[in-house]
Design an enzyme around this catalytic site. Structure first.
Site, PDB file in Angstrom:
ATOM      1  N   GLU A  66     -35.587   9.549 -61.842  1.00 12.97           N
ATOM      2  CA  GLU A  66     -35.822   8.065 -61.804  1.00 12.97           C
ATOM      3  C   GLU A  66     -36.702   7.696 -60.352  1.00 12.97           C
ATOM      4  O   GLU A  66     -36.199   7.148 -59.503  1.00 12.97           O
ATOM      5  CB  GLU A  66     -34.520   7.571 -61.535  1.00 12.97           C
ATOM      6  CG  GLU A  66     -33.606   7.872 -63.065  1.00 12.97           C
ATOM      7  CD  GLU A  66     -32.493   6.874 -62.983  1.00 12.97           C
ATOM      8  OE1 GLU A  66     -32.137   6.815 -64.061  1.00 12.97           O
ATOM      9  OE2 GLU A  66     -31.897   6.561 -61.984  1.00 12.97           O
ATOM     10  N   GLU A  96     -31.833  10.566 -70.181  1.00 17.21           N
ATOM     11  CA  GLU A  96     -30.337  10.183 -69.968  1.00 17.21           C
ATOM     12  C   GLU A  96     -30.142   8.827 -70.956  1.00 17.21           C
ATOM     13  O   GLU A  96     -31.262   8.059 -71.050  1.00 17.21           O
ATOM     14  CB  GLU A  96     -30.336   9.584 -68.701  1.00 17.21           C
ATOM     15  CG  GLU A  96     -30.322  10.712 -67.610  1.00 17.21           C
ATOM     16  CD  GLU A  96     -30.019  10.101 -66.079  1.00 17.21           C
ATOM     17  OE1 GLU A  96     -29.205   9.158 -65.846  1.00 17.21           O
ATOM     18  OE2 GLU A  96     -30.450  10.888 -65.365  1.00 17.21           O
TER      19      GLU A  96
HETATM   20  C1  BGP Z   1     -28.836   7.206 -63.495  1.00 21.62           C
HETATM   21  C2  BGP Z   1     -28.931   8.671 -62.608  1.00 21.62           C
HETATM   22  C3  BGP Z   1     -27.501   9.630 -63.056  1.00 21.62           C
HETATM   23  C4  BGP Z   1     -26.317   8.772 -63.778  1.00 21.62           C
HETATM   24  C5  BGP Z   1     -26.558   7.472 -64.176  1.00 21.62           C
HETATM   25  C6  BGP Z   1     -25.416   6.638 -64.821  1.00 21.62           C
HETATM   26  O1  BGP Z   1     -29.503   6.336 -62.459  1.00 21.62           O
HETATM   27  O2  BGP Z   1     -29.844   9.434 -62.723  1.00 21.62           O
HETATM   28  O3  BGP Z   1     -27.481  10.333 -62.117  1.00 21.62           O
HETATM   29  O4  BGP Z   1     -25.219   8.845 -62.717  1.00 21.62           O
HETATM   30  O5  BGP Z   1     -27.569   6.678 -63.900  1.00 21.62           O
HETATM   31  O6  BGP Z   1     -25.161   5.724 -63.372  1.00 21.62           O
HETATM   32  P1  BGP Z   1     -23.827   5.722 -62.915  1.00 21.62           P
HETATM   33  O7  BGP Z   1     -23.168   6.936 -62.521  1.00 21.62           O
HETATM   34  O8  BGP Z   1     -23.980   4.719 -61.621  1.00 21.62           O
HETATM   35  O9  BGP Z   1     -23.199   4.931 -63.856  1.00 21.62           O
END
Ligand code: BGP
Length: 500
Positions: free
Chosen positions: A192, A386
């Site tokens: 990201e 993701e």
């Molecule tokens: C993205 C990241 C991940 C992950 C996901 C969910 O931004 O790449 O590492 O954690 O988001 O976010 P969160 O854990 O804040 O709910």
């Protein structure tokens, strides 16, 4: 309309994790502190007001460095993947994963970032992880930088704002290619990369109170990451011309609040500045026209080295990876301020969408829109690396988690992936976030769970760490076994769980 199966035979089904949210063992085998080890858990914090988590100050860093415990800093203990990786990878194989996405923790391999040679114990650990993945006939997708830069580089250089960090990152990536270059077919340089603008500290290590011109430093840091990505792509091609290097953004699919032309223009600008800037540079190989005006109007002057232009042009990404959780809404009205949370940033509310308990707006159709938008623009293979639902799973009296809400979320998104495939989009694969419960990136909570596998651990780090398959585990197993043809959630899936 009768739908025939459209998922390609070699579609890469899988799941994803990140080192800093799973490994734990934050100082073991001479690992150094990473930016993630400063990320704190605050039980009093409003779930839907995450700005505080993003605003890491020098004072917060100092406090964290003086505290060697893990209770306030859950990413330091993760879910103990460092010691349980065999079990966790076997569970992925049991679901039928073709690909497993994980990241390597930079501060484990180069504890301060400045060493001239890598920490062999760290490389040995990742070697064992790769061996385990191969043993189960999965392929690895490795993220080189997933919010885990050495904290020492923050303290000494203000992170990626300093050009010298490019060389240190190169040394780190080169050490991975030297050791694992023939074994890893898919890489991602930066997780990201547009987080550099929205969650700056964890992505680039730039601390606002250390910056004379914060916006300038944010963009300079991102520029350095672009250059670093190009340099390591060049190196990877020398070492293994068959391996693929992807770029990745957090996709902020953005809608206009109304059909008023001002709002539509604002949508265009948000798309350009927050999304396409990053992918235009990394896929097309040059800074896009619209950023010149943005930089001029915001007094940002990027310093370019002589080699940069050619590097960006010649070493673009082989595929475009992205995370997709939510869609956003934007408006040109000065009084319109964000009213709900989302991945890395907040947004206006969309009256047509439901939200998760954390305020993230759920928009499966936005995924089809996103896939088409990207493919129209770039015509390179895409990879959804993701996608998932953060929810508070509560085990029932039998200790089982029947997470039908997660199945529903994933099912609806995969239906839209299928539509996009029919539209003709070239999609390499789909790695759900996350294969197993892990510590939240945004809030460092454990109770915001994404996994197909439940981990017995609470926000304070208490629990047996036992792993339990959720209902979604069996559902995803069926999805993969049918190569995406059977997305339904049936009684059978459920029975498998209750008969355990
Ligand atoms: C993205 C990241 C991940 C992950 C996901 C969910 O931004 O790449 O590492 O954690 O988001 O976010 P969160 O854990 O804040 O709910």
């Amino acid at each position: 309309m009768q739908k025939t199966n459209v998922f390609p035979k070699d579609f890469l089904w899988g799941g994803a994790i990140a080192a800093c949210q799973t490994e734990g063992a934050y100082l073991e085998d001479n690992s150094g502190l990473a930016v993630s080890d400063v990320s704190f858990f605050d039980p009093k914090l409003d779930r839907q007001d995450l700005a505080k988590h993003r605003r890491i100050t020098s004072e917060i860093i100092e406090t964290a460095m003086a505290d060697t415990g893990t209770a306030r800093y859950p990413k330091r203990h993760g879910v103990d993947f460092y010691h349980r990786y065999k079990e966790d990878i076997a569970l992925c194989a049991e679901m039928g994963f073709k690909v497993f996405r994980f990241s390597i923790k930079w501060s484990r391999v180069f504890p301060t970032g400045e060493e001239l040679t890598p920490n062999q114990a760290a490389l040995d650990f990742y070697d064992r992880v790769l061996t385990e993945i191969e043993k189960h006939h999965m392929i690895p997708l490795v993220t080189i930088s997933h919010f885990e830069m050495p904290l020492a580089l923050v303290n000494r250089y203000n992170g990626w704002a300093d050009r010298r960090v490019v060389d240190m990152f190169y040394r780190y990536a080169d050490s991975l290619f030297a050791r694992f270059g023939q074994r890893v077919p898919y890489w991602i340089s930066f997780n990201e990369i547009n987080a550099g603008r929205f969650s700056t500290f964890k992505s680039t290590g730039v601390v606002e109170d250390k910056s004379a011109n914060y916006l300038q430093d944010c963009y300079q840091a991102v520029h350095h990451q672009f250059v670093a990505a190009a340099k390591i792509t060049k190196r990877l091609r020398e070492i293994n011309p068959n391996a693929k290097m992807g770029c990745m953004i957090a996709r902020f699919t953005t809608y206009a609040a109304t059909s008023k032309p001002d709002d539509v223009l604002q949508m265009m600008l948000d798309e350009q500045h927050d999304n396409f800037f990053y992918t235009d540079v990394m896929v097309r190989g040059a800074y896009p026209h619209y950023m010149k005006r943005f930089f001029a109007e915001n007094n940002v002057k990027i310093a370019w080295a002589a080699e940069d232009e050619a590097l960006l042009k010649n070493y673009t990404a082989d595929y475009l990876a992205f995370s997709y959780y939510v869609s956003n809404v934007t408006s040109a009205a000065p009084e319109a301020s964000a009213t709900t949370e989302g991945n890395l940033r907040s947004s206006l509310k969309n009256p047509y969408l439901e939200s998760s308990a954390w305020g993230w707006q759920i928009d499966p159709k936005g995924l089809r829109y996103t896939l088409n938008t990207f493919y129209d623009r770039y015509q390179v293979p895409l990879f959804i690396v993701e996608n998932g639902l953060g929810a508070e799973d509560v085990p029932d009296e039998k200790g089982q988690v029947v997470d039908t809400y997660r199945i529903d979320y994933l099912q609806k998104h995969l239906e839209q992936v299928r539509e996009a495939l029919i539209d003709g989009v070239d999609l390499l694969g789909y790695t759900a976030w996350s294969s197993i419960d892990l510590v939240s990136s945004g809030t460092s909570e454990m109770s915001k769970r994404y996994g197909f596998v439940y981990v017995d651990q609470d926000d304070e780090g208490h629990g047996s760490l036992m792993r339990t398959r959720k209902a979604s585990f069996y559902w995803y197993q069926q999805v993969i076994a049918s190569n995406g043809e059977d997305l339904s959630y049936s009684k059978q899936t459920h029975v498998a769980l209750t008969e355990l």
